[in-house]
Design a protein around this motif. Structure first.
Motif, PDB file in Angstrom:
ATOM      1  N   GLY A   1       0.799  -1.216   0.000  1.00  0.00           N
ATOM      2  CA  GLY A   1       0.000   0.000   0.000  1.00  0.00           C
ATOM      3  C   GLY A   1       0.831   1.265   0.000  1.00  0.00           C
ATOM      4  N   LEU A   2       2.163   1.117  -0.018  1.00  0.00           N
ATOM      5  CA  LEU A   2       3.041   2.282  -0.077  1.00  0.00           C
ATOM      6  C   LEU A   2       3.122   2.786  -1.520  1.00  0.00           C
ATOM      7  CD1 LEU A   2       5.994   1.101   2.203  1.00  0.00           C
ATOM      8  CD2 LEU A   2       4.064   2.553   2.842  1.00  0.00           C
ATOM      9  N   ALA A   3       3.791   3.924  -1.676  1.00  0.00           N
ATOM     10  CA  ALA A   3       3.954   4.479  -3.016  1.00  0.00           C
ATOM     11  C   ALA A   3       4.843   3.573  -3.861  1.00  0.00           C
ATOM     12  CB  ALA A   3       4.553   5.880  -2.927  1.00  0.00           C
ATOM     13  N   ALA A   4       4.597   3.566  -5.158  1.00  0.00           N
ATOM     14  CA  ALA A   4       5.461   2.861  -6.095  1.00  0.00           C
ATOM     15  C   ALA A   4       6.719   3.701  -6.347  1.00  0.00           C
ATOM     16  CB  ALA A   4       4.717   2.608  -7.401  1.00  0.00           C
ATOM     17  N   PRO A   5       7.824   3.072  -6.707  1.00  0.00           N
ATOM     18  CA  PRO A   5       9.091   3.815  -6.878  1.00  0.00           C
ATOM     19  C   PRO A   5       9.011   4.979  -7.858  1.00  0.00           C
ATOM     20  CG  PRO A   5       9.513   1.459  -6.853  1.00  0.00           C
ATOM     21  CD  PRO A   5       8.024   1.617  -6.885  1.00  0.00           C
ATOM     22  N   THR A   6       8.332   4.771  -8.990  1.00  0.00           N
ATOM     23  CA  THR A   6       8.262   5.842  -9.993  1.00  0.00           C
ATOM     24  C   THR A   6       7.535   7.060  -9.443  1.00  0.00           C
ATOM     25  OG1 THR A   6       8.290   4.226 -11.793  1.00  0.00           O
ATOM     26  CG2 THR A   6       7.478   6.441 -12.298  1.00  0.00           C
TER      27      THR A   6
ATOM     28  N   MET B   1      16.692   5.381   3.299  1.00  0.00           N
ATOM     29  CA  MET B   1      16.578   4.080   2.657  1.00  0.00           C
ATOM     30  C   MET B   1      16.766   3.037   3.753  1.00  0.00           C
ATOM     31  SD  MET B   1      16.167   4.905  -0.575  1.00  0.00           S
ATOM     32  CE  MET B   1      16.483   3.399  -1.486  1.00  0.00           C
ATOM     33  N   MET B   2      15.832   2.088   3.863  1.00  0.00           N
ATOM     34  CA  MET B   2      15.924   1.076   4.920  1.00  0.00           C
ATOM     35  C   MET B   2      15.707  -0.312   4.355  1.00  0.00           C
ATOM     36  SD  MET B   2      12.432   1.806   7.079  1.00  0.00           S
ATOM     37  CE  MET B   2      12.745   3.576   7.100  1.00  0.00           C
ATOM     38  N   ASP B   3      16.370  -1.258   4.982  1.00  0.00           N
ATOM     39  CA  ASP B   3      16.338  -2.638   4.516  1.00  0.00           C
ATOM     40  C   ASP B   3      16.212  -3.543   5.738  1.00  0.00           C
ATOM     41  OD1 ASP B   3      17.080  -4.331   1.913  1.00  0.00           O
ATOM     42  OD2 ASP B   3      18.029  -5.266   3.637  1.00  0.00           O
ATOM     43  N   VAL B   4      15.328  -4.542   5.662  1.00  0.00           N
ATOM     44  CA  VAL B   4      15.159  -5.475   6.773  1.00  0.00           C
ATOM     45  C   VAL B   4      16.364  -6.407   6.829  1.00  0.00           C
ATOM     46  CG1 VAL B   4      13.711  -7.286   7.769  1.00  0.00           C
ATOM     47  CG2 VAL B   4      12.655  -5.367   6.556  1.00  0.00           C
ATOM     48  N   ASP B   5      17.014  -6.463   7.974  1.00  0.00           N
ATOM     49  CA  ASP B   5      18.188  -7.311   8.121  1.00  0.00           C
ATOM     50  C   ASP B   5      17.808  -8.786   8.077  1.00  0.00           C
ATOM     51  OD1 ASP B   5      19.784  -5.087   8.379  1.00  0.00           O
ATOM     52  OD2 ASP B   5      19.730  -5.081  10.571  1.00  0.00           O
TER      53      ASP B   5
ATOM     54  N   ARG C   1       2.444  13.460   8.115  1.00  0.00           N
ATOM     55  CA  ARG C   1       1.466  13.342   7.030  1.00  0.00           C
ATOM     56  C   ARG C   1       2.070  13.785   5.694  1.00  0.00           C
ATOM     57  NH1 ARG C   1      -4.024  12.909   6.862  1.00  0.00           N
ATOM     58  NH2 ARG C   1      -4.119  13.060   9.121  1.00  0.00           N
ATOM     59  N   GLY C   2       2.951  14.768   5.705  1.00  0.00           N
ATOM     60  CA  GLY C   2       3.526  15.267   4.465  1.00  0.00           C
ATOM     61  C   GLY C   2       4.696  14.453   3.942  1.00  0.00           C
ATOM     62  N   ASP C   3       5.176  13.472   4.737  1.00  0.00           N
ATOM     63  CA  ASP C   3       6.244  12.591   4.278  1.00  0.00           C
ATOM     64  C   ASP C   3       5.649  11.479   3.412  1.00  0.00           C
ATOM     65  OD1 ASP C   3       7.850  14.158   5.917  1.00  0.00           O
ATOM     66  OD2 ASP C   3       7.682  12.777   7.613  1.00  0.00           O
ATOM     67  N   LEU C   4       6.480  10.832   2.627  1.00  0.00           N
ATOM     68  CA  LEU C   4       5.982   9.787   1.739  1.00  0.00           C
ATOM     69  C   LEU C   4       6.930   8.600   1.765  1.00  0.00           C
ATOM     70  CD1 LEU C   4       3.853   8.931  -0.393  1.00  0.00           C
ATOM     71  CD2 LEU C   4       5.399   9.869  -2.130  1.00  0.00           C
ATOM     72  N   ALA C   5       6.371   7.412   2.027  1.00  0.00           N
ATOM     73  CA  ALA C   5       7.141   6.172   2.035  1.00  0.00           C
ATOM     74  C   ALA C   5       6.812   5.362   0.795  1.00  0.00           C
ATOM     75  CB  ALA C   5       6.841   5.357   3.292  1.00  0.00           C
ATOM     76  N   ALA C   6       7.808   4.649   0.295  1.00  0.00           N
ATOM     77  CA  ALA C   6       7.632   3.813  -0.892  1.00  0.00           C
ATOM     78  C   ALA C   6       8.293   2.466  -0.660  1.00  0.00           C
ATOM     79  CB  ALA C   6       8.237   4.488  -2.125  1.00  0.00           C
TER      80      ALA C   6
ATOM     81  N   GLU D   1      13.132  -3.512   0.797  1.00  0.00           N
ATOM     82  CA  GLU D   1      13.738  -2.192   0.945  1.00  0.00           C
ATOM     83  C   GLU D   1      12.674  -1.102   0.810  1.00  0.00           C
ATOM     84  OE1 GLU D   1      17.607   0.357  -0.681  1.00  0.00           O
ATOM     85  OE2 GLU D   1      17.017  -1.531  -1.639  1.00  0.00           O
ATOM     86  N   LEU D   2      12.676  -0.162   1.747  1.00  0.00           N
ATOM     87  CA  LEU D   2      11.743   0.953   1.737  1.00  0.00           C
ATOM     88  C   LEU D   2      12.502   2.259   1.586  1.00  0.00           C
ATOM     89  CD1 LEU D   2       9.367  -0.009   4.718  1.00  0.00           C
ATOM     90  CD2 LEU D   2       9.263  -0.754   2.334  1.00  0.00           C
TER      91      LEU D   2
END
Length: 463
Positions: free
Chosen positions: A271-276, A300-304, A335-340, A346-347
């Protein structure tokens, strides 16, 4: 159409007509509560139709109205066939915005209930023959039943308001109030029954997803409003109704556009934003920041060791763990931030107006909360519920303009910092080193890492 060779003869066989034993109907695979709900709805719709037909009397004028509405409905469905087919493929697990409501509600204003039921049957039969591909029968029958029950309730509102005889169209303030109340009732009954069916048939579906998009319901409201206008016009001059087909088709096409936009912008699994789309937003934020002299932060975050979850418990369990990460990230950003979802586990998060200190603070808050929040996942083979102590993540942080002056450089800097965090022992956050050209390697860790603990299974709970 498929071709079957039988005793040397070639026959055309429509797969929708293929006989399936009643014992194998997908209807019986529904959860008990959902099965009862669907069957009761269908039976009540049949009973309402039978009761309304006992003393049916149809005037010649009503037959003319019925013919015009049926013809206009079929013309509409045929003209919008390709659009409706794509919409049918795009929607699953959310309320389906159905523009058949336009003609059905017009029928409620002009026709006795049995003829309204006939309109519903004609529309769905036509869609079966010309629009739908492979589909599940009980879903379409249930949808038709909700149309019938919504129409019956709307008719009851019209009669209670004193609009007994057709045409029941607004001719003054009071009649307008009654007609709008009937339209609202039609929408509410249909919408509530569909949402109820979604929640009962898919217990894992969230209420937010089951309710669908507000914009879709506004389109339904527009269709019902247009139905009122069509009813008033048909009552005075029915042969002008086909002229409105251009408006109807424009409304139908505009309904498809937001769905495609949402699909292009959103990752289906999280449900997050798509990369493009995320990159487009970051680019816009960078241009704005350049004008006002502000910062833009990127995480940029990655699950270990995410692959260990997939390998030990199955990919569905990995999806559940990823969803837990998404929930925490969403709750910790503004609210104004955006996660993808940048890819795999990786997010990426953009935080406009954020300095390096603030960015590290947000990242550290997310990291600590994830590390200390138990996460429930389901073992794919055993079906048991597994509780993980927490989820460890590594992060890379970069800030415009110090670490990059465009999207590519900023993401590259954050990604390099993420790699540095992993090489330094994981479960920590690194900040990209400022540089004059805006494209620098990562520095040493800039936040104190949590004492690394291996993820372990805390307890097994039979599901």
């Amino acid at each position: 159409m498929t071709r079957v060779r039988d005793t040397g003869l070639v026959m055309s066989v429509n797969p929708r007509l293929r006989w399936v034993s009643p014992r194998k109907w997908r209807l019986w695979s529904l959860p008990p509560a959902s099965l009862a709900y669907v069957l009761v709805t269908d039976v009540v719709a049949v009973l309402v139709t039978v009761m309304a037909s006992l003393h049916l009397s149809v005037s010649r004028t009503e037959w003319v109205w019925f013919g015009v509405l049926a013809g206009a409905s079929l013309l509409h469905l045929e003209a919008a066939r390709s659009i409706e087919r794509r919409r049918e493929l795009a929607v699953e697990g959310v309320p389906y915005t159905n523009l058949k409501s336009l003609w059905v509600f017009t029928g409620v204003l002009l026709l006795p209930l049995p003829l309204v039921v006939a309109l519903v049957v004609i529309a769905y039969t036509f869609c079966w023959a010309r629009v739908y591909g492979q589909f599940i029968w009980h879903r379409k029958i249930f949808s038709a039943a909700t149309f019938i029950l919504a129409s019956a309730c709307a008719s009851a509102v019209l009669r209670a308001g004193g609009l007994e005889n057709a045409p029941r169209v607004p001719v003054g303030p009071w009649s307008l109030v009654i007609v709008v109340a009937a339209a609202t009732t039609w929408w509410l009954i249909n919408y509530a029954m569909v949402v109820g069916a979604i929640l009962l048939s898919s217990p894992e579906t969230t209420a937010r997803r089951a309710l669908g998009e507000l914009s879709d319901q506004l389109v339904v409201a527009a269709a019902l409003g247009l139905g009122i206008a069509v009813g008033a016009l048909e009552a005075s001059n029915p042969w002008v109704v086909p002229v409105l087909m251009v408006t109807v088709l424009a409304l139908h096409r505009d309904l498809l556009l937001p769905q495609y936009q949402r699909q292009a912008r959103t990752d289906d699994k999280t449900g997050l934003a798509a990369p493009t789309f995320w990159s487009q937003v970051v680019d816009a934020e960078l241009r704005r920041a350049q004008l006002v002299g502000a910062n833009v932060g990127v995480l940029m975050m990655d699950v270990d060791k995410f692959s260990e979850i997939n390998n030990s418990y199955g990919h569905p369990a990995g999806d559940q763990a990823l969803q837990a990460v998404v929930r925490v990230v969403r709750s910790e950003i503004r609210r104004g931030d955006l996660a993808a979802r940048w890819g795999g586990d990786e997010l990426a998060v953009v935080l406009p107006g954020t300095s390096s200190t603030e960015l590290l603070s947000v990242g550290e808050r997310i990291r600590l909360r994830l590390a200390h929040t138990p996460v429930s996942i389901t073992h794919a083979k055993t079906g048991k519920t597994i509780i993980l102590d927490g989820i460890r993540v590594s992060m890379g942080a970069a800030v415009y303009p110090d670490s990059g002056v465009d999207v590519d450089r900023l993401v590259l800097a954050a990604d390099a910092a993420l790699l540095a965090a992993k090489e330094a022992g994981r479960n920590q956050i690194c900040l990209a080193t400022p540089s004059e050209n805006g494209s620098a390697p990562a520095s040493a860790p800039q936040a104190i890492p949590l004492q690394a603990r291996p993820m372990r299974r805390r307890t097994d709970i039979p599901s």
